[in-house]
Design an enzyme around this catalytic site. Structure first.
Site, PDB file in Angstrom:
ATOM      1  CG  ASP A  13      -2.055   0.962   1.123  1.00  0.00           C
ATOM      2  OD1 ASP A  13      -2.305   1.478   0.011  1.00  0.00           O
ATOM      3  OD2 ASP A  13      -2.704   1.228   2.139  1.00  0.00           O
ATOM      4  N   GLY A  14       0.372   2.305  -0.644  1.00  0.00           N
ATOM      5  CA  GLY A  14       1.037   3.602  -0.563  1.00  0.00           C
ATOM      6  C   GLY A  14       1.613   4.117  -1.866  1.00  0.00           C
ATOM      7  NE  ARG A  17      -1.510   6.472   1.322  1.00  0.00           N
ATOM      8  CZ  ARG A  17      -1.337   5.574   2.271  1.00  0.00           C
ATOM      9  NH1 ARG A  17      -0.961   5.944   3.476  1.00  0.00           N
ATOM     10  NH2 ARG A  17      -1.528   4.295   2.012  1.00  0.00           N
ATOM     11  CD1 TRP A  18       7.365   7.387  -2.320  1.00  0.00           C
ATOM     12  CD2 TRP A  18       6.874   7.247  -4.512  1.00  0.00           C
ATOM     13  NE1 TRP A  18       8.532   7.593  -3.022  1.00  0.00           N
ATOM     14  CE2 TRP A  18       8.262   7.515  -4.368  1.00  0.00           C
ATOM     15  CE3 TRP A  18       6.346   7.122  -5.791  1.00  0.00           C
ATOM     16  CZ2 TRP A  18       9.121   7.644  -5.460  1.00  0.00           C
ATOM     17  CZ3 TRP A  18       7.190   7.268  -6.881  1.00  0.00           C
ATOM     18  CH2 TRP A  18       8.565   7.523  -6.713  1.00  0.00           C
ATOM     19  CG  HIS A  30      -0.190   2.139  -9.440  1.00  0.00           C
ATOM     20  ND1 HIS A  30      -0.361   1.716  -8.140  1.00  0.00           N
ATOM     21  CD2 HIS A  30      -1.332   2.815  -9.761  1.00  0.00           C
ATOM     22  CE1 HIS A  30      -1.551   2.119  -7.694  1.00  0.00           C
ATOM     23  NE2 HIS A  30      -2.154   2.793  -8.661  1.00  0.00           N
ATOM     24  CD  GLU A  61     -12.861  -6.139  -1.891  1.00  0.00           C
ATOM     25  OE1 GLU A  61     -11.632  -6.366  -1.851  1.00  0.00           O
ATOM     26  OE2 GLU A  61     -13.718  -7.028  -1.761  1.00  0.00           O
ATOM     27  CG  LEU A 125      10.173 -16.838  -3.788  1.00  0.00           C
ATOM     28  CD1 LEU A 125      10.127 -16.944  -2.264  1.00  0.00           C
ATOM     29  CD2 LEU A 125      10.456 -15.379  -4.185  1.00  0.00           C
ATOM     30  NE  ARG A 173      -2.881  -1.642   4.540  1.00  0.00           N
ATOM     31  CZ  ARG A 173      -4.094  -1.805   4.050  1.00  0.00           C
ATOM     32  NH1 ARG A 173      -4.832  -2.811   4.439  1.00  0.00           N
ATOM     33  NH2 ARG A 173      -4.596  -0.954   3.174  1.00  0.00           N
ATOM     34  NE  ARG A 179      -8.161  -0.308   5.377  1.00  0.00           N
ATOM     35  CZ  ARG A 179      -8.034   0.990   5.585  1.00  0.00           C
ATOM     36  NH1 ARG A 179      -8.226   1.500   6.787  1.00  0.00           N
ATOM     37  NH2 ARG A 179      -7.737   1.803   4.588  1.00  0.00           N
ATOM     38  CD  GLU A 192       3.669 -13.975  15.305  1.00  0.00           C
ATOM     39  OE1 GLU A 192       3.406 -12.890  15.850  1.00  0.00           O
ATOM     40  OE2 GLU A 192       3.395 -15.085  15.798  1.00  0.00           O
TER      41      GLU A 192
HETATM   42  C1  FPP Z   1      -2.136   0.117  -3.244  1.00  0.00           C
HETATM   43  O1  FPP Z   1      -1.572   1.421  -3.189  1.00  0.00           O
HETATM   44  C2  FPP Z   1      -1.643  -0.551  -4.408  1.00  0.00           C
HETATM   45  C3  FPP Z   1      -2.385  -1.189  -5.348  1.00  0.00           C
HETATM   46  C4  FPP Z   1      -3.847  -1.325  -5.283  1.00  0.00           C
HETATM   47  C5  FPP Z   1      -1.767  -1.764  -6.527  1.00  0.00           C
HETATM   48  C6  FPP Z   1      -0.534  -2.547  -6.257  1.00  0.00           C
HETATM   49  C7  FPP Z   1       0.265  -2.533  -7.491  1.00  0.00           C
HETATM   50  C8  FPP Z   1       1.609  -2.498  -7.530  1.00  0.00           C
HETATM   51  C9  FPP Z   1       2.469  -2.599  -6.341  1.00  0.00           C
HETATM   52  C10 FPP Z   1       2.330  -2.347  -8.815  1.00  0.00           C
HETATM   53  C11 FPP Z   1       2.003  -3.361  -9.835  1.00  0.00           C
HETATM   54  C12 FPP Z   1       2.292  -4.744  -9.408  1.00  0.00           C
HETATM   55  C13 FPP Z   1       2.954  -5.629 -10.165  1.00  0.00           C
HETATM   56  C14 FPP Z   1       3.102  -7.008  -9.701  1.00  0.00           C
HETATM   57  C15 FPP Z   1       3.562  -5.264 -11.434  1.00  0.00           C
HETATM   58  P1  FPP Z   1      -2.506   2.670  -3.476  1.00  0.00           P
HETATM   59  O2  FPP Z   1      -2.431   3.026  -4.901  1.00  0.00           O
HETATM   60  O3  FPP Z   1      -3.862   2.406  -2.969  1.00  0.00           O
HETATM   61  O4  FPP Z   1      -1.778   3.791  -2.646  1.00  0.00           O
HETATM   62  P2  FPP Z   1      -2.470   4.896  -1.737  1.00  0.00           P
HETATM   63  O5  FPP Z   1      -3.078   4.173  -0.549  1.00  0.00           O
HETATM   64  O6  FPP Z   1      -1.321   5.752  -1.340  1.00  0.00           O
HETATM   65  O7  FPP Z   1      -3.477   5.603  -2.574  1.00  0.00           O
END
Ligand code: FPP
Length: 226
Positions: A13-14, A17-18, A30, A61, A125, A173, A179, A192
């Site tokens: 997650d993040g 925001r990053w 992304h 979702e 892996l 997370r 959560r 854990e």
């Molecule tokens: C949540 O951060 C992230 C996602 C819903 C997408 C996860 C996707 C990637 C890590 C990149 C693509 C993956 C692969 C395997 C190529 P968010 O966008 O909700 O961030 P925020 O909470 O800061 O808005």
């Protein structure tokens, strides 16, 4: 005795925001997030005590996000799998998609299955990517399958029928929220839990290493007494 971090699962997650912090669009986040996926996967593949890494890439979702962001994520996934097939093979990583892939375009489904089949023989892996995945959906699909096959529903029959059949040892997370967001609900029963404020694009292997060190010192009792 130290615990072995056999199965690590991560809620990444993040990204958004990053990117915002960099004055960039969410999609840029992304892109950077995909680079972190590559780096963390490589780290895990070089530590043989880690057998399985399961990453939450797209939830059931996440379709509720703006259409353009969903389209971008689909294209990013397709690009990633095509580009990374060689890395999987070179690092002996078996790619295992989990979730209901039927909602994706035929082309993306083909690309995903191609990487999964091409890496089937890899013995290092296991990288599971959760794609159109939801823990509740996974349990419902497994129960329906057992019912259709006339198999009694027990803890072991259900465990074996889920998309992900391994218990999670460490659930991480990133991004500051505390959560589970419908991720590996059954498999995380005794995981854990580690929450970090670090945003996913900035999550590095040294932070994972710190988590592994903490995990190894935890006394895991699984409901019993030591
Ligand atoms: C949540 O951060 C992230 C996602 C819903 C997408 C996860 C996707 C990637 C890590 C990149 C693509 C993956 C692969 C395997 C190529 P968010 O966008 O909700 O961030 P925020 O909470 O800061 O808005």
């Amino acid at each position: 005795m130290n615990n072995l971090p056999s199965h690590i699962a991560i809620i990444m997650d993040g990204n958004g925001r990053w990117a915002k912090g960099q004055g960039k669009s969410r999609t840029f986040g992304h892109e950077k997030g995909a680079e972190t996926v590559r780096a963390i996967t490589t780290y895990c593949s070089q530590h043989p005590e880690i057998k399985q890494l399961t990453l939450y890439a797209f939830s059931t979702e996440n379709w509720k996000r703006p259409k353009l962001e969903v389209e971008f994520l689909m294209k990013l996934l397709e690009r990633y799998f095509k580009k990374e097939l060689n890395t999987y093979l070179e690092e002996n990583i078996r790619f295992n998609p989990i979730g209901d892939l039927s909602a994706f375009s035929t082309s993306l489904q083909k690309t995903i299955l191609n990487v999964s089949e091409a890496t089937e023989h890899c013995t290092g892996l296991v990288q599971s990517l959760a794609l159109n995945y939801g823990g509740k959906d996974e349990i419902i699909r497994a129960v329906q399958k057992l019912q259709n096959d006339n198999i009694p529903i027990t803890e072991s029959s259900l465990s074996e029928t889920l998309d992900c059949t391994q218990e999670v040892d460490i659930l991480i997370r990133t991004g500051g929220e505390h959560r589970i967001s419908n991720f590996l609900l059954w498999q995380s029963a005794y995981a854990e839990l580690f929450f970090t404020d670090t945003l996913w694009p900035e999550f590095k292997s040294d932070e994972l290493e710190t988590i592994l060190t903490k995990f190894k010192k935890i006394e895991r009792r699984f409901g019993g007494l030591n």
